[in-house]
Design a protein around this motif. Structure first.
Motif, mmCIF file in Angstrom:
data_model
loop_
_atom_site.group_PDB
_atom_site.id
_atom_site.type_symbol
_atom_site.label_atom_id
_atom_site.label_comp_id
_atom_site.label_asym_id
_atom_site.label_seq_id
_atom_site.Cartn_x
_atom_site.Cartn_y
_atom_site.Cartn_z
ATOM 1 N N LEU A 30 0.854 -1.185 0.000
ATOM 2 C CA LEU A 30 0.000 0.000 0.000
ATOM 3 C C LEU A 30 0.890 1.235 0.000
ATOM 4 N N ILE A 31 0.760 2.037 -1.057
ATOM 5 C CA ILE A 31 1.596 3.219 -1.231
ATOM 6 C C ILE A 31 0.745 4.475 -1.079
ATOM 7 N N LYS A 32 1.163 5.349 -0.175
ATOM 8 C CA LYS A 32 0.535 6.654 -0.036
ATOM 9 C C LYS A 32 1.577 7.740 -0.270
ATOM 10 N N GLY A 33 1.099 8.943 -0.499
ATOM 11 C CA GLY A 33 1.990 10.070 -0.739
ATOM 12 C C GLY A 33 1.236 11.175 -1.448
ATOM 13 N N GLU A 34 1.842 12.339 -1.511
ATOM 14 C CA GLU A 34 1.213 13.457 -2.211
ATOM 15 C C GLU A 34 0.959 13.085 -3.666
ATOM 16 N N PRO A 35 -0.110 13.626 -4.276
ATOM 17 C CA PRO A 35 -0.303 13.426 -5.714
ATOM 18 C C PRO A 35 0.924 13.912 -6.483
ATOM 19 N N GLY A 36 1.313 13.153 -7.493
ATOM 20 C CA GLY A 36 2.457 13.558 -8.311
ATOM 21 C C GLY A 36 3.802 13.099 -7.799
ATOM 22 N N THR A 37 3.817 12.193 -6.803
ATOM 23 C CA THR A 37 5.105 11.721 -6.278
ATOM 24 C C THR A 37 5.515 10.369 -6.871
ATOM 25 N N GLY A 38 4.819 9.907 -7.914
ATOM 26 C CA GLY A 38 5.257 8.706 -8.622
ATOM 27 C C GLY A 38 4.692 7.408 -8.092
ATOM 28 N N LYS A 39 3.533 7.463 -7.423
ATOM 29 C CA LYS A 39 2.955 6.236 -6.864
ATOM 30 C C LYS A 39 2.512 5.279 -7.975
ATOM 31 N N THR A 40 1.800 5.814 -8.947
ATOM 32 C CA THR A 40 1.317 4.969 -10.041
ATOM 33 C C THR A 40 2.477 4.481 -10.902
ATOM 34 N N PRO A 215 2.954 29.579 3.373
ATOM 35 C CA PRO A 215 1.812 29.145 4.199
ATOM 36 C C PRO A 215 0.481 29.484 3.552
ATOM 37 N N GLY A 216 -0.461 28.589 3.681
ATOM 38 C CA GLY A 216 -1.805 28.845 3.186
ATOM 39 C C GLY A 216 -2.093 28.318 1.800
ATOM 40 N N LEU A 217 -1.097 27.695 1.147
ATOM 41 C CA LEU A 217 -1.345 27.130 -0.180
ATOM 42 C C LEU A 217 -2.371 26.015 -0.092
ATOM 43 N N LYS A 218 -3.345 26.058 -0.983
ATOM 44 C CA LYS A 218 -4.354 24.997 -1.015
ATOM 45 C C LYS A 218 -3.783 23.725 -1.616
ATOM 46 N N LYS A 219 -2.978 23.874 -2.665
ATOM 47 C CA LYS A 219 -2.339 22.718 -3.300
ATOM 48 C C LYS A 219 -0.885 23.040 -3.597
ATOM 49 N N LYS A 220 0.011 22.356 -2.920
ATOM 50 C CA LYS A 220 1.432 22.539 -3.181
ATOM 51 C C LYS A 220 1.805 21.883 -4.503
ATOM 52 N N PRO A 221 2.676 22.514 -5.285
ATOM 53 C CA PRO A 221 3.091 21.895 -6.554
ATOM 54 C C PRO A 221 3.850 20.600 -6.294
ATOM 55 N N SER A 222 3.665 19.639 -7.192
ATOM 56 C CA SER A 222 4.239 18.311 -7.027
ATOM 57 C C SER A 222 5.433 18.111 -7.956
ATOM 58 N N THR A 223 6.017 16.933 -7.864
ATOM 59 C CA THR A 223 7.169 16.597 -8.711
ATOM 60 C C THR A 223 6.800 16.656 -10.186
ATOM 61 N N SER A 224 5.670 16.077 -10.546
ATOM 62 C CA SER A 224 5.273 16.068 -11.957
ATOM 63 C C SER A 224 5.043 17.489 -12.465
ATOM 64 N N GLU A 225 4.547 18.364 -11.604
ATOM 65 C CA GLU A 225 4.316 19.755 -12.014
ATOM 66 C C GLU A 225 5.638 20.507 -12.159
ATOM 67 N N LEU A 226 6.615 20.175 -11.328
ATOM 68 C CA LEU A 226 7.946 20.761 -11.496
ATOM 69 C C LEU A 226 8.527 20.368 -12.850
ATOM 70 N N LEU A 227 8.387 19.109 -13.224
ATOM 71 C CA LEU A 227 8.924 18.643 -14.503
ATOM 72 C C LEU A 227 8.240 19.348 -15.668
ATOM 73 N N ASP A 228 6.930 19.552 -15.558
ATOM 74 C CA ASP A 228 6.212 20.301 -16.601
ATOM 75 C C ASP A 228 6.731 21.732 -16.685
ATOM 76 N N TRP A 229 6.939 22.341 -15.522
ATOM 77 C CA TRP A 229 7.401 23.729 -15.482
ATOM 78 C C TRP A 229 8.787 23.854 -16.111
ATOM 79 N N LEU A 230 9.674 22.926 -15.765
ATOM 80 C CA LEU A 230 11.023 22.958 -16.332
ATOM 81 C C LEU A 230 10.991 22.805 -17.845
ATOM 82 N N LYS A 231 10.113 21.943 -18.324
ATOM 83 C CA LYS A 231 9.979 21.761 -19.777
ATOM 84 C C LYS A 231 9.586 23.073 -20.446
#
Length: 280
Positions: A30-40, A215-231
């Protein structure tokens, strides 16, 4: 065989240990973690590393545990009977096998992904307890007992949208994927963009981690979003200095739509920019 990561997936020591422990114990992982951290993606890479076929079951809010085993299409059988189709005499023609059936009947060990198990009804995990324990289930329509030829390596992901039942948790080996530290993130980026300029990457990572600390961010950016941003930064040839600010983390970065995914967070940054300018 042991999972040691792959060239395209940066796995930490504790994640590799968790995968191998679950395989040794013959229990679902069973794998948990923030969305975008490579679970799937983990399931795909485990299958690749162990040289096993990958079967996937992407759970939806309407999913039922029975669908993972099989479904009986009574409507099609009724329609065919009205049309005089000879197939109606064999009920097996209307049994649709699910991913668990495919995994159990495979001639070689497989990797089975049950993705986002917490999307379904709270009873969904409990309805799979017997099958995951005994590696078998009964098809009442055809009076068949389906037993696993080989125990599949089962990886179950959860986004923590709801609590999972204790009885289900007791049967799993659990691992939480921590958000990558900067050093690990650099390794992840290197896998995807090996030629990226070091100066740009350094400034982008600083801006990215500063945003996550606001502080106060509703959704912190994830790893996958960083990769999109870098692209996007590379495609638009954004210079490193455009990402640098004296008020690090308080100025909206260029192309921020890849990082900030709701209007509340954008408005939060706009207020921070306004306050920073007033204080000068």
């Amino acid at each position: 065989m042991r999972f040691t990561g792959t060239e395209s997936y940066v796995a930490t020591e504790d994640l590799m240990m968790a995968v191998n422990a679950a395989i040794t114990l013959e229990r679902p992982l069973l794998i948990k973690g923030e969305p975008g951290t490579g679970k799937t993606m983990l399931a795909l890479e485990v299958a690749k590393s162990l040289n096993r076929p990958l079967l996937q079951w992407h759970v939806k809010s309407t999913s039922k545990a029975q669908q993972g085993l099989y479904e009986y299409d009574a409507v099609s059988r009724l329609r065919d009977s009205q049309l005089g189709d000879a197939r109606v005499h064999d009920i097996a023609n209307y049994i649709k096998r699910g991913p668990l059936w495919d995994a159990f009947s495979a001639d070689e060990p497989t990797v089975l992904l049950i993705d986002e198990v917490d999307k379904a009804d709270i009873e969904f995990p409990n309805d799979l307890l017997r099958e995951l324990d005994r590696m078998e289930f009964y098809v009442y329509e055809t009076q068949q007992l389906i037993k696993a030829k080989h125990r599949p390596a089962i990886i179950i992901t959860s986004n923590n949208e709801k609590e999972l039942p204790d009885a289900f948790l007791r049967r799993c080996f659990f691992h939480y994927i921590k958000f990558p530290e900067r050093e690990t993130m650099e390794r992840i980026v290197d896998v995807h963009y090996p030629g990226i300029k070091k100066a740009l990457l350094a400034q982008a990572l600083t801006a990215f981690f500063d945003i996550r600390e606001v502080p106060g961010l509703k959704k912190k950016p994830s790893t996958s979003e960083l990769l999109d941003w870098l692209k996007l930064l590379v495609a638009e040839d954004i210079p490193p200095e455009a990402l640098h600010s004296q008020d690090s983390g308080k100025i909206i970065p260029p192309l921020h739509g890849a990082l900030l995914k709701n209007e509340q967070d954008v408005h939060l940054f706009e207020r921070l920019v306004f306050m920073a300018r007033r204080s000068r």
